[in-house]
Scaffold this motif. Sequence first.
Motif, PDB file in Angstrom:
ATOM      1  N   THR A 442      -8.859  -6.716  -8.589  1.00 52.17           N
ATOM      2  CA  THR A 442      -8.261  -5.761  -9.522  1.00 52.17           C
ATOM      3  C   THR A 442      -8.247  -6.261 -10.972  1.00 52.17           C
ATOM      4  O   THR A 442      -8.640  -5.512 -11.880  1.00 52.17           O
ATOM      5  N   ASN A 464       2.765   1.953 -11.066  1.00 54.89           N
ATOM      6  CA  ASN A 464       3.943   1.528 -10.310  1.00 54.89           C
ATOM      7  C   ASN A 464       4.104   2.378  -9.040  1.00 54.89           C
ATOM      8  O   ASN A 464       4.309   1.844  -7.936  1.00 54.89           O
ATOM      9  N   TRP A 466       1.788   4.076  -7.563  1.00 54.15           N
ATOM     10  CA  TRP A 466       0.626   3.785  -6.726  1.00 54.15           C
ATOM     11  C   TRP A 466       0.906   2.542  -5.868  1.00 54.15           C
ATOM     12  O   TRP A 466       0.696   2.533  -4.659  1.00 54.15           O
ATOM     13  N   GLY A 467       1.420   1.506  -6.512  1.00 57.40           N
ATOM     14  CA  GLY A 467       1.739   0.280  -5.777  1.00 57.40           C
ATOM     15  C   GLY A 467       2.822   0.484  -4.739  1.00 57.40           C
ATOM     16  O   GLY A 467       2.718   0.001  -3.593  1.00 57.40           O
ATOM     17  N   GLU A 478      -2.218  -5.060  -0.713  1.00 57.51           N
ATOM     18  CA  GLU A 478      -2.864  -4.283  -1.772  1.00 57.51           C
ATOM     19  C   GLU A 478      -1.846  -3.867  -2.833  1.00 57.51           C
ATOM     20  O   GLU A 478      -2.127  -3.888  -4.036  1.00 57.51           O
ATOM     21  N   GLY A 479      -0.654  -3.466  -2.373  1.00 60.06           N
ATOM     22  CA  GLY A 479       0.387  -3.068  -3.308  1.00 60.06           C
ATOM     23  C   GLY A 479       0.793  -4.209  -4.220  1.00 60.06           C
ATOM     24  O   GLY A 479       1.007  -4.008  -5.429  1.00 60.06           O
ATOM     25  N   GLU A 481      -1.072  -6.762  -5.203  1.00 59.74           N
ATOM     26  CA  GLU A 481      -2.137  -6.987  -6.186  1.00 59.74           C
ATOM     27  C   GLU A 481      -2.057  -5.984  -7.330  1.00 59.74           C
ATOM     28  O   GLU A 481      -2.242  -6.321  -8.500  1.00 59.74           O
ATOM     29  N   LEU A 482      -1.751  -4.755  -6.993  1.00 59.90           N
ATOM     30  CA  LEU A 482      -1.669  -3.718  -8.017  1.00 59.90           C
ATOM     31  C   LEU A 482      -0.441  -3.917  -8.911  1.00 59.90           C
ATOM     32  O   LEU A 482      -0.514  -3.770 -10.141  1.00 59.90           O
ATOM     33  N   LEU A 483       0.676  -4.259  -8.318  1.00 56.46           N
ATOM     34  CA  LEU A 483       1.897  -4.466  -9.096  1.00 56.46           C
ATOM     35  C   LEU A 483       1.811  -5.732  -9.941  1.00 56.46           C
ATOM     36  O   LEU A 483       2.417  -5.813 -11.018  1.00 56.46           O
ATOM     37  N   ASN A 486       0.220  -4.614 -12.992  1.00 57.18           N
ATOM     38  CA  ASN A 486       1.133  -3.840 -13.822  1.00 57.18           C
ATOM     39  C   ASN A 486       1.976  -4.745 -14.728  1.00 57.18           C
ATOM     40  O   ASN A 486       2.196  -4.439 -15.895  1.00 57.18           O
ATOM     41  N   LEU A 500       7.610  -5.457  -8.480  1.00 59.89           N
ATOM     42  CA  LEU A 500       6.887  -6.591  -7.916  1.00 59.89           C
ATOM     43  C   LEU A 500       7.842  -7.486  -7.118  1.00 59.89           C
ATOM     44  O   LEU A 500       7.473  -8.010  -6.058  1.00 59.89           O
ATOM     45  N   ALA A 503       8.256  -5.958  -3.792  1.00 55.45           N
ATOM     46  CA  ALA A 503       7.084  -6.167  -2.943  1.00 55.45           C
ATOM     47  C   ALA A 503       7.097  -7.569  -2.340  1.00 55.45           C
ATOM     48  O   ALA A 503       6.824  -7.755  -1.139  1.00 55.45           O
TER      49      ALA A 503
END
Length: 543
Positions: A442, A464, A466-467, A478-479, A481-483, A486, A500, A503
Amino acid sequence: MIVTTNPRLEHSLQAEQKRAMRSQVLVVAFLLIANVIAAHAQNAPVVASGDQRFHFTEKPGPDAVGLKVVEQYDFSRSYRSVTDELGQPYQGERARPLQTLIWYPAQKSSGKPMTVGDYGDLLATETTFGKHELTSDWKQWLDSMKPTLKDSMWAVRDAPMLPGRFPVVIYGPSFSSMSWENADLCEYLASHGYVVVASPDMGATSRSMTADLNGVNAQAQDISFLIGYAQTLPNTNISKIAVGGFSWGGISNLFAAARDNRIGALVALDGSMRYFPGLVKTADVHPEQMTIPMLFFTQGPTSLEQQARRTVNKDNDGPNVLNEWTHGDLITVDDLALGHVEHSSMYQRNEDIWKYYPSSQKADYSRADGIVGYAWIARYTLEFLDAYLKHDAEAMAFLKKTPAEVGVPPHMLTVDFRASKGMPGTLDAFRAEIGKQGFDHTPAIYAAMLKANPGFKLDEAVVNLWGLDLMEKSHLTEGIELLKLNVQVFPGSSNAYDSLGEAYMKAGQKQLAIDNYKKSLELNPENDNAKEKLKALQTAPVR
């Protein structure tokens, strides 16, 4: 102002609009011919003179061709006014009528093939469905086609369908034109395993197209309606859809593709998107963001002087759509031998049109050259569709060869294949690239997108959510990595660190969760959620 594909019509547009509003379709067609762009000098004709009447020279494919004519309404849109011409309540259906033609691969049958005249008979009921009404303009049109009305075509009405599911092509006709203006091309594609669907080109509330955004939007909506209708047919593969269009249909198909993600490829026969980018500019259409492949036929190069003249008109004030088409493959075919209307087989059959031809023909190319050129339009269209809808490697190789290498006669056309490059600066493109490379890439994907598109911006709240959505659907890795991205992009956001932290807490990574909740609280001391989670984490027994 009426919009045509001809940049030389600028000084007579106001008068043409009045004609168009009175359904003067034939007059518009003649003006298109009379004002076609003067071509650059070319060499001698490719085809010897002889019988100049149009005949389609390509051989049919392996399948027989069937044709169904369906009279249906789009009940989501009103077409007729509440009152009629006399001011009385309108009696009858007011929804939008769409006489729909479907060409399809068929079983061989003993049925009589359509003639050109049989197609012409459809004009009388285009919008009236069962009640024959033929305007004087269309009568004149058919009269001018008398030498070819008995010519046999390929399609057989209501022939039994071949079993199986086939890719779909929606065809968009030119300004105010009939659905079968390129019946030869439509039959040809059907014989090679495609279902082709078309309806007449009409304005939002009249049989005559209107030269404005309302008009182009109406045809774009027709295209999407026909895609929806194609989904109901038993022989269609709705995951493989292309849209073709001639002239005005070659701007409406762009509008449709920008809004309808079911469309996977575009074919434009000297489409209006090239000549009037100002109309594109004023709409929610962004060619620089589109990623689908496009095959674009032109009536040849445009000189610098002609380009300068076009900029006088506001409809020409905008970015060049073909130059903007960088994120999808673009194959441009310059039809050196063809004028604008020669991109329609039925226009080529119209004898009245040829009365104007000597004053506007391109150099010394003849009607016979137009027949040859049209056959190559059909061939390139088929190869394009085979390459991108059927993923045929030989067809893709054909597109990348020079015209001479595939047997095109000299001086007939040029071809340019421009492969797509990079990613457009959109969230959808970002998501798609992550889907290809994986969420562990990402940060690198984001950096590459920023480099290619400096103006690209992520929305903190969107990322946010999306994560968090990934976390809820058990995609915790995956969440995270996305956060992580962010908080990298928005280091001053308390909420980004809070999410984050959540998560990491769900992942059982206690210290990382504590670190992120502390950072969130540092940025926003009033974050009660972070306070509560920190207290719980710090007092939880060590396992």
